[in-house]
Scaffold this motif. Structure first.
Motif, PDB file in Angstrom:
ATOM      1  N   LYS A  71       0.844  -1.187   0.000  1.00  0.00           N
ATOM      2  CA  LYS A  71       0.000   0.000   0.000  1.00  0.00           C
ATOM      3  C   LYS A  71       0.882   1.240   0.000  1.00  0.00           C
ATOM      4  O   LYS A  71       1.629   1.491   0.923  1.00  0.00           O
ATOM      5  CB  LYS A  71      -0.913  -0.004   1.219  1.00  0.00           C
ATOM      6  N   ASP A  72       0.772   2.022  -1.051  1.00  0.00           N
ATOM      7  CA  ASP A  72       1.627   3.192  -1.155  1.00  0.00           C
ATOM      8  C   ASP A  72       0.853   4.444  -1.538  1.00  0.00           C
ATOM      9  O   ASP A  72       1.428   5.445  -1.943  1.00  0.00           O
ATOM     10  CB  ASP A  72       2.735   2.942  -2.171  1.00  0.00           C
ATOM     11  N   GLY A  73      -0.438   4.392  -1.422  1.00  0.00           N
ATOM     12  CA  GLY A  73      -1.240   5.564  -1.696  1.00  0.00           C
ATOM     13  C   GLY A  73      -1.756   5.628  -3.125  1.00  0.00           C
ATOM     14  O   GLY A  73      -2.628   6.436  -3.424  1.00  0.00           O
ATOM     15  N   TYR A  74      -1.216   4.814  -3.980  1.00  0.00           N
ATOM     16  CA  TYR A  74      -1.690   4.773  -5.356  1.00  0.00           C
ATOM     17  C   TYR A  74      -2.581   3.556  -5.546  1.00  0.00           C
ATOM     18  O   TYR A  74      -2.595   2.638  -4.731  1.00  0.00           O
ATOM     19  CB  TYR A  74      -0.519   4.723  -6.336  1.00  0.00           C
ATOM     20  N   GLN A  75      -3.283   3.582  -6.640  1.00  0.00           N
ATOM     21  CA  GLN A  75      -4.159   2.459  -6.947  1.00  0.00           C
ATOM     22  C   GLN A  75      -3.525   1.646  -8.066  1.00  0.00           C
ATOM     23  O   GLN A  75      -3.139   2.182  -9.098  1.00  0.00           O
ATOM     24  CB  GLN A  75      -5.530   2.973  -7.370  1.00  0.00           C
TER      25      GLN A  75
ATOM     26  N   PRO B  62      -5.129   6.644 -16.512  1.00  0.00           N
ATOM     27  CA  PRO B  62      -4.904   5.766 -17.670  1.00  0.00           C
ATOM     28  C   PRO B  62      -3.588   6.038 -18.379  1.00  0.00           C
ATOM     29  O   PRO B  62      -3.005   5.136 -18.967  1.00  0.00           O
ATOM     30  CB  PRO B  62      -6.090   6.092 -18.593  1.00  0.00           C
ATOM     31  N   SER B  63      -3.130   7.292 -18.269  1.00  0.00           N
ATOM     32  CA  SER B  63      -1.905   7.650 -18.964  1.00  0.00           C
ATOM     33  C   SER B  63      -0.657   7.476 -18.111  1.00  0.00           C
ATOM     34  O   SER B  63       0.444   7.710 -18.574  1.00  0.00           O
ATOM     35  CB  SER B  63      -1.986   9.096 -19.441  1.00  0.00           C
ATOM     36  N   CYS B  64      -0.853   7.088 -16.876  1.00  0.00           N
ATOM     37  CA  CYS B  64       0.300   6.944 -15.980  1.00  0.00           C
ATOM     38  C   CYS B  64       1.123   5.723 -16.393  1.00  0.00           C
ATOM     39  O   CYS B  64       0.605   4.614 -16.478  1.00  0.00           O
ATOM     40  CB  CYS B  64      -0.149   6.811 -14.524  1.00  0.00           C
ATOM     41  N   PRO B  65       2.410   5.915 -16.638  1.00  0.00           N
ATOM     42  CA  PRO B  65       3.254   4.821 -17.126  1.00  0.00           C
ATOM     43  C   PRO B  65       3.887   3.976 -16.036  1.00  0.00           C
ATOM     44  O   PRO B  65       4.618   3.037 -16.333  1.00  0.00           O
ATOM     45  CB  PRO B  65       4.335   5.567 -17.896  1.00  0.00           C
ATOM     46  N   VAL B  66       3.604   4.299 -14.790  1.00  0.00           N
ATOM     47  CA  VAL B  66       4.314   3.635 -13.689  1.00  0.00           C
ATOM     48  C   VAL B  66       3.876   2.177 -13.536  1.00  0.00           C
ATOM     49  O   VAL B  66       2.699   1.858 -13.587  1.00  0.00           O
ATOM     50  CB  VAL B  66       4.094   4.399 -12.368  1.00  0.00           C
ATOM     51  N   LYS B  67       4.859   1.341 -13.364  1.00  0.00           N
ATOM     52  CA  LYS B  67       4.614  -0.071 -13.073  1.00  0.00           C
ATOM     53  C   LYS B  67       5.379  -0.428 -11.815  1.00  0.00           C
ATOM     54  O   LYS B  67       6.334   0.220 -11.447  1.00  0.00           O
ATOM     55  CB  LYS B  67       5.107  -0.951 -14.234  1.00  0.00           C
TER      56      LYS B  67
ATOM     57  N   GLN C 158       7.606   7.242 -13.554  1.00  0.00           N
ATOM     58  CA  GLN C 158       7.192   8.341 -12.702  1.00  0.00           C
ATOM     59  C   GLN C 158       5.685   8.536 -12.811  1.00  0.00           C
ATOM     60  O   GLN C 158       5.131   8.526 -13.897  1.00  0.00           O
ATOM     61  CB  GLN C 158       7.881   9.643 -13.145  1.00  0.00           C
ATOM     62  N   HIS C 159       5.061   8.742 -11.695  1.00  0.00           N
ATOM     63  CA  HIS C 159       3.638   9.068 -11.696  1.00  0.00           C
ATOM     64  C   HIS C 159       3.454  10.467 -12.292  1.00  0.00           C
ATOM     65  O   HIS C 159       4.223  11.383 -12.013  1.00  0.00           O
ATOM     66  CB  HIS C 159       3.074   9.038 -10.282  1.00  0.00           C
ATOM     67  N   ASN C 160       2.434  10.629 -13.100  1.00  0.00           N
ATOM     68  CA  ASN C 160       2.147  11.947 -13.663  1.00  0.00           C
ATOM     69  C   ASN C 160       0.857  12.497 -13.082  1.00  0.00           C
ATOM     70  O   ASN C 160       0.180  13.291 -13.693  1.00  0.00           O
ATOM     71  CB  ASN C 160       2.061  11.874 -15.188  1.00  0.00           C
ATOM     72  N   HIS C 161       0.568  12.051 -11.877  1.00  0.00           N
ATOM     73  CA  HIS C 161      -0.671  12.477 -11.247  1.00  0.00           C
ATOM     74  C   HIS C 161      -0.518  12.369  -9.752  1.00  0.00           C
ATOM     75  O   HIS C 161       0.400  11.715  -9.237  1.00  0.00           O
ATOM     76  CB  HIS C 161      -1.842  11.604 -11.713  1.00  0.00           C
TER      77      HIS C 161
ATOM     78  N   GLU D 172      -3.557  16.097 -11.092  1.00  0.00           N
ATOM     79  CA  GLU D 172      -2.248  16.295 -11.675  1.00  0.00           C
ATOM     80  C   GLU D 172      -1.260  16.719 -10.607  1.00  0.00           C
ATOM     81  O   GLU D 172      -1.587  17.401  -9.647  1.00  0.00           O
ATOM     82  CB  GLU D 172      -2.318  17.389 -12.759  1.00  0.00           C
ATOM     83  N   ILE D 173      -0.013  16.300 -10.802  1.00  0.00           N
ATOM     84  CA  ILE D 173       1.035  16.705  -9.893  1.00  0.00           C
ATOM     85  C   ILE D 173       1.396  18.162 -10.178  1.00  0.00           C
ATOM     86  O   ILE D 173       1.512  18.560 -11.320  1.00  0.00           O
ATOM     87  CB  ILE D 173       2.281  15.812 -10.093  1.00  0.00           C
ATOM     88  N   PRO D 174       1.549  18.975  -9.112  1.00  0.00           N
ATOM     89  CA  PRO D 174       1.949  20.359  -9.307  1.00  0.00           C
ATOM     90  C   PRO D 174       3.246  20.448 -10.090  1.00  0.00           C
ATOM     91  O   PRO D 174       4.097  19.565 -10.001  1.00  0.00           O
ATOM     92  CB  PRO D 174       2.139  20.867  -7.869  1.00  0.00           C
ATOM     93  N   ALA D 175       3.389  21.539 -10.831  1.00  0.00           N
ATOM     94  CA  ALA D 175       4.547  21.687 -11.700  1.00  0.00           C
ATOM     95  C   ALA D 175       5.856  21.582 -10.937  1.00  0.00           C
ATOM     96  O   ALA D 175       6.808  20.948 -11.383  1.00  0.00           O
ATOM     97  CB  ALA D 175       4.463  23.035 -12.431  1.00  0.00           C
ATOM     98  N   ALA D 176       5.911  22.218  -9.766  1.00  0.00           N
ATOM     99  CA  ALA D 176       7.149  22.199  -8.989  1.00  0.00           C
ATOM    100  C   ALA D 176       7.506  20.783  -8.587  1.00  0.00           C
ATOM    101  O   ALA D 176       8.667  20.373  -8.630  1.00  0.00           O
ATOM    102  CB  ALA D 176       7.004  23.077  -7.738  1.00  0.00           C
ATOM    103  N   THR D 177       6.502  20.016  -8.206  1.00  0.00           N
ATOM    104  CA  THR D 177       6.758  18.647  -7.802  1.00  0.00           C
ATOM    105  C   THR D 177       7.142  17.809  -8.996  1.00  0.00           C
ATOM    106  O   THR D 177       8.011  16.942  -8.914  1.00  0.00           O
ATOM    107  CB  THR D 177       5.515  18.057  -7.126  1.00  0.00           C
TER     108      THR D 177
END
Length: 272
Positions: free
Chosen positions: A121-125, A150-155, A175-178, A184-189
């Motif tokens: 469990k890491d906070g993502y689905q 759907p566009s997140c490439p993280v595995k 990398q998560h893009n959300h 969406e992840i803030p630009a700075a992050t």
DNA sequence: CGACTTTGACCTGCGC
DNA sequence: GCGCAGGTCAAAGTCG
């Protein structure tokens, strides 16, 4: 079961004498003591950081490596590195070079040995899309894709440690893009993530404090995230707490001759 | 009914 | 080219 908890010192919250009622000498003493405590905290944190990295460093025996698939493409596009591991033997099958992606991160999660689920469990689905028994580990390896976006490439790949059944090893790729919530992840992050993809795979939105992530970049923002993760990890991970105790114990022994009341500060850090 | 898991088949890279 | 091994696909099953 013994439970170890940790509390962080807020130097500002320590009861201070009322300046109007405190002599100049007492103020000087108070200030000196606070500076000394701050120094001690920095020293302890440095030791903890070293132990933290040792705890999360790549273990040759348990080495999980990225797919050999499409290796040539990935090598050209993402700057891979190869590691000789520990020089062959059980950790390096002959003729099978171990490949580590530069944008992968590895986390260890202590679980109940009786728990057969390969869930971190890491906070993502995550959506599980495969499971495979690998040659070097009798326990199956589970393959997950991020399903929040759907566009997140993280595995991620999750497998029990071959040496320690109570340890889950998860490898994050990409990398998560959300945001964990799907935003969406803030630009700075996102920029920070670009600087430290391994950390960004799990942070700064890591929600499960049992997870220790391997931080490879020294950007200050990521360091802050690291500290936050460490704080969370320390509160629940017994192995890591042991490392902390070892570090602090070493400090006490080192400085025992300097100060008689070292335990005063330490006791404020750890309560059992 | 949609999302998720399971699992066997298939694909691909690599060494020989 | 063949076999091995890891990774992915996709149909079927499960669950809330």
């Amino acid at each position: 079961m013994e439970k170890t908890s940790l509390q962080f010192i807020d130097l500002n919250s320590k009861p201070m004498h009322n300046p109007s009622e405190t002599s100049h000498d007492e103020l000087i003493q108070e200030l000196s003591r606070m500076k000394w405590e701050n120094k001690k905290l920095n020293e302890i944190l440095a030791v903890v950081c070293r132990n933290y990295h040792d705890f999360t460093k790549i273990d040759c025996v348990e080495e999980l490596y990225a797919s050999r698939k499409r290796k040539s493409d990935q090598l050209q596009s993402s700057g891979h590195i190869f590691r000789g591991c520990c020089g062959g033997g059980e950790c390096s099958p002959p003729g099978r070079p171990r490949e580590i992606k530069s944008n992968t991160s590895r986390v260890h999660v202590r679980i109940d040995p009786s728990d057969t689920s390969l869930v971190v469990k890491d906070g993502y689905q995550w959506r599980k899309y495969g499971q495979k028994v690998t040659r070097d580990n009798p326990s199956p390896r589970a393959y997950y894709k991020c399903s929040l976006s759907p566009s997140c490439p993280v595995k991620k790949k999750v497998q029990r440690s071959a040496g320690d059944p109570s340890l889950l090893v998860a490898i994050y790729e990409g990398q998560h893009n959300h945001h964990p919530s799907g935003a969406e992840i803030p630009a700075a992050t996102a920029a920070a993530a670009a600087e430290a993809p391994a950390a960004a795979a799990n942070s700064p939105y890591l929600s499960d404090p049992t997870i220790c992530s391997r931080i490879e970049n020294e950007e200050s923002e990521i360091q802050q995230v690291l500290v936050e993760q460490m704080a969370s990890s320390l509160t629940r991970n017994h192995s890591f707490t042991a490392a902390l105790v070892a570090a602090i114990t070493g400090r006490i022994l080192d400085d025992g001759s300097e100060e008689n009341d070292d335990s005063y500060s330490i006791s404020r850090v750890i309560s059992e």
